[in-house]
Structure formats: C-alpha cells, structure tokens
Design an enzyme around this catalytic site. Structure first.
Site, PDB file in Angstrom:
ATOM      1  N   GLY A 216       9.563  -3.984  -2.432  1.00  0.00           N
ATOM      2  CA  GLY A 216       9.718  -2.573  -2.680  1.00  0.00           C
ATOM      3  C   GLY A 216      10.905  -2.106  -1.859  1.00  0.00           C
TER       4      GLY A 216
ATOM      5  N   CYS B  64       7.318  -2.226  11.314  1.00  0.00           N
ATOM      6  CA  CYS B  64       7.043  -3.077  10.078  1.00  0.00           C
ATOM      7  C   CYS B  64       5.707  -3.633  10.182  1.00  0.00           C
ATOM      8  CB  CYS B  64       8.290  -4.178   9.941  1.00  0.00           C
ATOM      9  SG  CYS B  64       7.936  -5.406   8.884  1.00  0.00           S
TER      10      CYS B  64
ATOM     11  N   GLY C 250       0.894  -1.189  -0.040  1.00  0.00           N
ATOM     12  CA  GLY C 250      -0.066   0.011  -0.025  1.00  0.00           C
ATOM     13  C   GLY C 250       0.845   1.275  -0.003  1.00  0.00           C
TER      14      GLY C 250
ATOM     15  N   SER D 147       6.609  -0.631  -3.224  1.00  0.00           N
ATOM     16  CA  SER D 147       6.053  -1.622  -3.834  1.00  0.00           C
ATOM     17  C   SER D 147       5.135  -1.542  -5.005  1.00  0.00           C
ATOM     18  CB  SER D 147       5.411  -2.436  -2.569  1.00  0.00           C
ATOM     19  OG  SER D 147       4.239  -1.974  -2.183  1.00  0.00           O
TER      20      SER D 147
ATOM     21  N   CYS E  77      11.359  -9.289  10.903  1.00  0.00           N
ATOM     22  CA  CYS E  77      10.031  -9.292   9.829  1.00  0.00           C
ATOM     23  C   CYS E  77      10.549  -9.810   8.575  1.00  0.00           C
ATOM     24  CB  CYS E  77       9.471  -7.974   9.913  1.00  0.00           C
ATOM     25  SG  CYS E  77       7.960  -8.046   8.983  1.00  0.00           S
TER      26      CYS E  77
ATOM     27  N   VAL F  36       4.292   3.508  -2.069  1.00  0.00           N
ATOM     28  CA  VAL F  36       4.604   3.801  -3.383  1.00  0.00           C
ATOM     29  C   VAL F  36       5.744   2.945  -3.922  1.00  0.00           C
ATOM     30  CG1 VAL F  36       6.519   5.536  -2.635  1.00  0.00           C
ATOM     31  CG2 VAL F  36       5.083   5.700  -4.809  1.00  0.00           C
TER      32      VAL F  36
END
Length: 395
Positions: free
Chosen positions: A124, A200, A10, A14, A100, A12
């Site tokens: 991303g 994260c 959600g 990725s 993560c 920019v």
C-alpha cells in the site's frame, strides 16, 4: 489470472490495494507480516501487531481472499533492529523504514510470496511503477505517488530492478482521501483507522526508550556553540581541485569542548541526532537549542541557538562508493561525470536542486542551497522529474 500476494498490514492503504487488485482481475492472497514480539525489549503494554493482524484478517474476510500470517520477527531483529542499535551506537542515525523495504518486504517477504506461486507482490505504498525500453531492454521505473502529501517513493529508494519487476503499487494513482473514500464505501474495518506512527511494523515506539533497552545510559555534557565562532569562517584554499572543493563543502566540523560553554547534561550522545530540538531539557535560552553535532567517543553533544545556526548547514554530502545505489542502473555515472538532479535527504523534505559528482572513491551530492541537518546513516535520494533513479547512505 496472475497471482498477487498483498502485504496486508492492517491499515487502510494495503486494504484498498488488495481490493483494487481484485477489481483488476488478479487472484489476490493476503499475507500479514509479524515482525516483532520480543518481550525483552518491551515497548508498551499495547500490542499493536495483534490488533493489526486482526484488522488484516477482517479485511481479507470481507474481500473474500485467502489470508495467512508469516512470522518474520527473527529476520527483522537481525536485519533491522540489530542494525539500528549498531548504527546508533556509532553515532549514526539509520532509517529503519528504508531498510525494512529493502531487506524485509521486498526481499524476505517477496521470496515467501514467490514460493506461494505469486507473480507479483503488492503493497500500500503511495508510489507508481513505470516501464520503458532502453536499448531493447525492459527497464522499470520507480515514480512518485500522485498525492504530493503522501508520496512514499523515498522509502523505496533502495529497491533494485529485480525487486521492482515483481512489485505492484495499486494506490499510487490515488490520493489518501480517495483511498479512505473507497474503504468507507466498502465498509472496511480499516476505513477510518489512523496511520501508524513509529517504526516500520513495530508500531507505537518512542525511539529513546526503545534504544535505552540496549544502549546503556551514560551521562555527558551538552555544549552550546556561538553562531559567531571562527570555525564557521574558514577560508577554502585557492588551488583546490573540483573534488577537494566538494570534500571541503561536505566535511563535518570536529567540535571540541573549548569552542563553547556547558549548558546542560544528557544521558547518552547515542540517543540523539543532528537537527534534534526535543528532549534536551535545557532551559533559560532565548531561543530553542538545536543539536549541531554529537560525539559518541567523548559522549558530548554540541548545540546552537535557532534553526538558522550555521552549524546546522552544509552545502554538500558524500556517499562511499559501495553505498551508491542506482535503481536505474542504465543511468549510473562513470568517474568524472556529473548529473543535475532533484534530491532529498529525508522523507517529506521538498525536493532540492542538486548535482551528483562521481569520483573514484564515491559520489558527492552538492546542493544549490545549503541543507540543514545532513545526517550520517540517513539516505539521500535523487530524482529526474518524478522518477526516483538512485540513492545512497550519507557518510
């Protein structure tokens, strides 16, 4: 066509990663990871993941790629959140982002992607992947991103060869402004969205408040230690071995209340970390106070004036044998060996000249210049040129 599953967050980065892969001729599938919806640890009334998953869906629709959401909140709670609470309780400072990536994105998530018939997983991240041959074997490299302000290789410092083999980092060759430009041209909903802060995937979290949900407040004292304290002038014995010299340089000072004066109170030593300045709420000092040590056993916090206080600096650190991790396993060192590298002990820290020393019990990293706020539980990562070759948990 090779199939790639993109972790659409959600944001920019990725979004543009998915578009670039499409341009390169891959069959792209967007997958959003829902990693948190535990209302017993409410963070705020905002619900960042809902907003993020909607944005991810809009991007997928715009690009014309299939999209679905996977709920990894159970795994995330067990592998990341519970681990964090345990570490803070022990007085250590974990790095949830590094974990993560190792435990969720490139493990649980990757397995889901591969079960969907994916050849690769893409994220991303601002980093690059290289491929070389060593003794006839294919070896994958984790390289720094081209944008020096955004290089995120540090967060991937715990990846393995197996994980790298299946990973793609489409935006690693671009700078952040270039990524935003592409998103604007495509009129993506995420083009001008601000970068997410906080944990994260949990989103907008203030760490002390988050920790207070599980770790009970407990009042204790804040002590101030003078920069001229004799503990900073301890002489090293002359007849020490190389390993003993390193152990001396890496050891942390055990402070006691008698070494300083009481300057305030706190609500729990486990909420604080070395090098921290904010949140102490101690007034009346000529300069800001920095935390130089915490002790969760005695629930004490020790501080020193200014960022140059000698209690903040150490020349070396130690990594236990089981915590030494090589991305480039072909470079792993034998006992008694040493290697000159560039290293960092936190994200965004400029790389520092250092030497790795491998011994039976583990590895010492000694720095040319003393380092401020070496913190237990954090990761040290080491590089050869722009390649991140290994890392370890600071013990």
């Amino acid at each position: 066509m090779k199939r790639v599953v993109v972790g659409l967050s959600g944001g920019v980065d990725s979004s543009v990663a998915a578009y670039l892969l499409q341009q390169q001729g891959y069959e792209v599938i967007g997958l959003f990871m829902k990693n948190w919806h535990d209302d017993s640890v409410t963070i705020s009334n905002e619900c960042p993941w809902l907003e993020d998953s909607n944005d991810a869906l809009l991007v997928a629709e715009k690009l014309g790629i299939p999209f679905q959401t996977v709920d990894l909140s159970e795994e995330y709670k067990e592998k990341i959140v519970d681990y964090m609470f345990n570490e803070y309780e022990k007085g250590r400072t974990p790095n949830p982002d590094v974990l993560c990536n190792r435990e969720i994105k490139f493990d649980v998530f990757m397995k889901i992607a591969l079960s969907l018939g994916a050849d690769f997983v893409a994220t991303g991240h601002y980093c690059r992947k290289g491929e070389i041959e060593v003794k006839g074997e294919k070896v994958y490299q984790l390289l720094a991103g081209v944008d020096p302000n955004k290089d995120q290789s540090y967060f991937l410092c715990q990846l393995s060869q197996e994980q790298l083999a299946k990973s793609l980092f489409p935006i690693g060759e671009l700078t952040k402004p270039q990524v935003r430009e592409i998103a604007l041209e495509l009129d993506l909903v995420t083009a001008e969205k601000r970068d997410s802060q906080g944990l994260c995937f949990i989103g907008k979290v203030r760490l002390p408040e988050f920790l207070q949900q599980k770790l009970q407040p407990k009042e204790g004292l804040i002590y101030q230690i003078g920069a001229d304290n004799p503990v900073y002038n301890l002489e090293m014995a002359a007849s020490l071995s190389a390993e003993e010299v390193l152990a001396f340089e890496a050891q942390k000072i055990e402070y006691t209340p008698s070494m300083g004066k009481v300057v305030g109170k706190h609500q729990g030593a486990h909420y604080f970390t070395i090098g921290q300045r904010k949140g102490l709420n101690v007034g009346g000092t000529t300069d800001p106070l920095f935390i130089i040590a915490t002790n969760v056993e005695t629930n004490s916090i020790y501080t020193g004036l200014t960022s140059q206080h000698p209690g903040l600096f150490r020349k070396a650190l130690f990594i236990e044998k089981s915590e030494v991790h090589w991305i480039r396993t072909d470079l792993a060192m034998a006992n008694g060996e040493k290697m000159e590298v560039m290293a960092r002990i936190r994200y965004r820290q400029p790389l520092q000249k250092a030497t790795l020393h491998q011994f039976e019990k583990g590895m010492y990293v000694s720095f040319d210049e003393p380092q401020s706020a070496i913190t237990e539980g954090q990761f040290v990562a080491w590089y050869l040129d722009d390649e991140l070759v290994g890392s370890g948990v600071i013990s």
